[in-house]
Design a protein around this motif. Structure first.
Motif, PDB file in Angstrom:
ATOM      1  N   THR A   1      69.822  61.927 -16.229  1.00  0.00           N
ATOM      2  CA  THR A   1      70.905  62.865 -15.526  1.00  0.00           C
ATOM      3  C   THR A   1      71.027  62.550 -13.979  1.00  0.00           C
ATOM      4  OG1 THR A   1      70.673  64.595 -17.079  1.00  0.00           O
ATOM      5  CG2 THR A   1      71.628  65.103 -15.086  1.00  0.00           C
ATOM      6  N   ALA A   2      69.788  62.235 -13.294  1.00  0.00           N
ATOM      7  CA  ALA A   2      70.013  61.943 -11.667  1.00  0.00           C
ATOM      8  C   ALA A   2      70.609  60.704 -11.689  1.00  0.00           C
ATOM      9  CB  ALA A   2      68.474  61.860 -11.279  1.00  0.00           C
ATOM     10  N   PHE A   3      70.387  59.742 -12.511  1.00  0.00           N
ATOM     11  CA  PHE A   3      70.866  58.398 -12.320  1.00  0.00           C
ATOM     12  C   PHE A   3      72.485  58.305 -12.402  1.00  0.00           C
ATOM     13  CE2 PHE A   3      72.646  54.670 -14.362  1.00  0.00           C
ATOM     14  CZ  PHE A   3      72.343  53.542 -13.793  1.00  0.00           C
ATOM     15  N   ARG A   4      72.910  59.171 -13.536  1.00  0.00           N
ATOM     16  CA  ARG A   4      74.259  59.545 -13.834  1.00  0.00           C
ATOM     17  C   ARG A   4      74.866  60.194 -12.857  1.00  0.00           C
ATOM     18  NH1 ARG A   4      76.762  62.911 -16.926  1.00  0.00           N
ATOM     19  NH2 ARG A   4      74.689  63.858 -17.827  1.00  0.00           N
ATOM     20  N   ARG A   5      74.539  61.091 -12.403  1.00  0.00           N
ATOM     21  CA  ARG A   5      75.325  62.137 -11.772  1.00  0.00           C
ATOM     22  C   ARG A   5      74.871  62.257  -9.920  1.00  0.00           C
ATOM     23  NH1 ARG A   5      75.996  68.076 -14.505  1.00  0.00           N
ATOM     24  NH2 ARG A   5      77.632  68.055 -12.933  1.00  0.00           N
ATOM     25  N   VAL A   6      73.953  61.447  -9.924  1.00  0.00           N
ATOM     26  CA  VAL A   6      73.530  61.369  -8.180  1.00  0.00           C
ATOM     27  C   VAL A   6      73.504  59.865  -7.670  1.00  0.00           C
ATOM     28  CG1 VAL A   6      71.814  61.592  -6.533  1.00  0.00           C
ATOM     29  CG2 VAL A   6      72.043  63.458  -8.420  1.00  0.00           C
TER      30      VAL A   6
END
Length: 261
Positions: A176-181
């Motif tokens: 999620t951090a990779f995709r959204r940040v």
């Protein structure tokens, strides 16, 4: 002070000569593409758009253009999918052999293209991928992946890893951090790499000549074959369209790099 001025003028002069060497041939191709005759000759007997119409309507040229677009898009998606996580691992990872691995991935950037073509031919003949569009996509993806890797690594150099730790502290999973940040912030670098990768695939002719049949013939290979088999102004028209398309994509890359900076 006078020496610095002369050095500046010398640098500008060398730059102008290099640009002239690269650009002046276009001033020969453009009038040939607009000729009303049937041969690649100068001066032209008259002016006509007929050869651009031939390129855009003739089934052979249309098929070649379609093959180039499909192969270019497929190899770009594959190269970006492989190179982006690889860039993250190489920039942020600390493991033995990191430099060696980076050198191996970047090998296609320094090897002569004909060596890659011969090697691909030998390997594909063994595994049964000769004459297939998927085989050409895989070969072009291997050629374009180092380009994407370079642009993504450049974007990651200025990325604040504290943002990823902040996302993790708020409960975000690594994906999620990779995709959204991470991905939105390095998007200009990823997009620039993807566009350059597409150009690399779209303009490539040597590997395509080794691996494809007439059905999978790409636009650059169609131009190359036309030069050998039948000298037609349609070749010049296709070359002009290819140059304009590549120039437009490079302009987008330049804009993205400025934004990333």
């Amino acid at each position: 002070m006078r020496v610095e001025v002369w050095r500046g003028w010398l640098a500008w002069g060398i730059t102008a000569l290099v640009l002239a060497y690269l650009v002046l041939p276009l001033f020969v191709i453009v009038p040939m593409s607009l000729t009303s005759g049937t041969n690649l000759t100068l001066p032209v007997p008259g002016w006509s758009w007929r050869w651009f119409e031939v390129v855009l309507t003739d089934p052979r040229w249309v098929q070649a253009l379609g093959n180039s677009l499909v192969v270019g898009l497929g190899s770009t998606v594959l190269a970006v999918s492989l190179a982006t996580p690889a860039a993250v691992g190489l920039v942020w990872g600390r493991f033995p052999g990191r430099g060696l691995l980076l050198g191996l991935i970047a090998t296609p950037l320094v090897l002569p293209i004909v060596i890659l073509a011969v090697a691909s031919f030998g390997f594909y003949a063994t595994v049964g991928l000769m004459g297939s569009r998927s085989g050409l996509i895989l070969a072009h993806a291997g050629l374009a992946a180092p380009v994407v890797l370079t642009t993504v690594m450049a974007s990651l150099q200025s990325f604040d890893r504290g943002l990823m730790r902040a996302a993790a502290s708020l409960g975000a999973s690594p994906m999620t951090a990779f995709r959204r940040v991470l991905l939105p912030l390095i998007a200009p670098g990823v997009t620039a790499g993807a566009i350059i990768a597409f150009i690399v695939s779209f303009d490539e002719v040597v590997i395509a000549s080794y691996l494809t049949t007439a059905e999978q013939r790409t636009l650059p290979r169609m131009i190359f074959s036309g030069v050998r088999e039948s000298i037609s102004p349609a070749i010049a028209a296709a070359a002009v369209l290819l140059v304009l398309f590549s120039a437009a994509l490079l302009a987008i890359v330049t804009a993205l790099q400025r934004r990333n900076g």
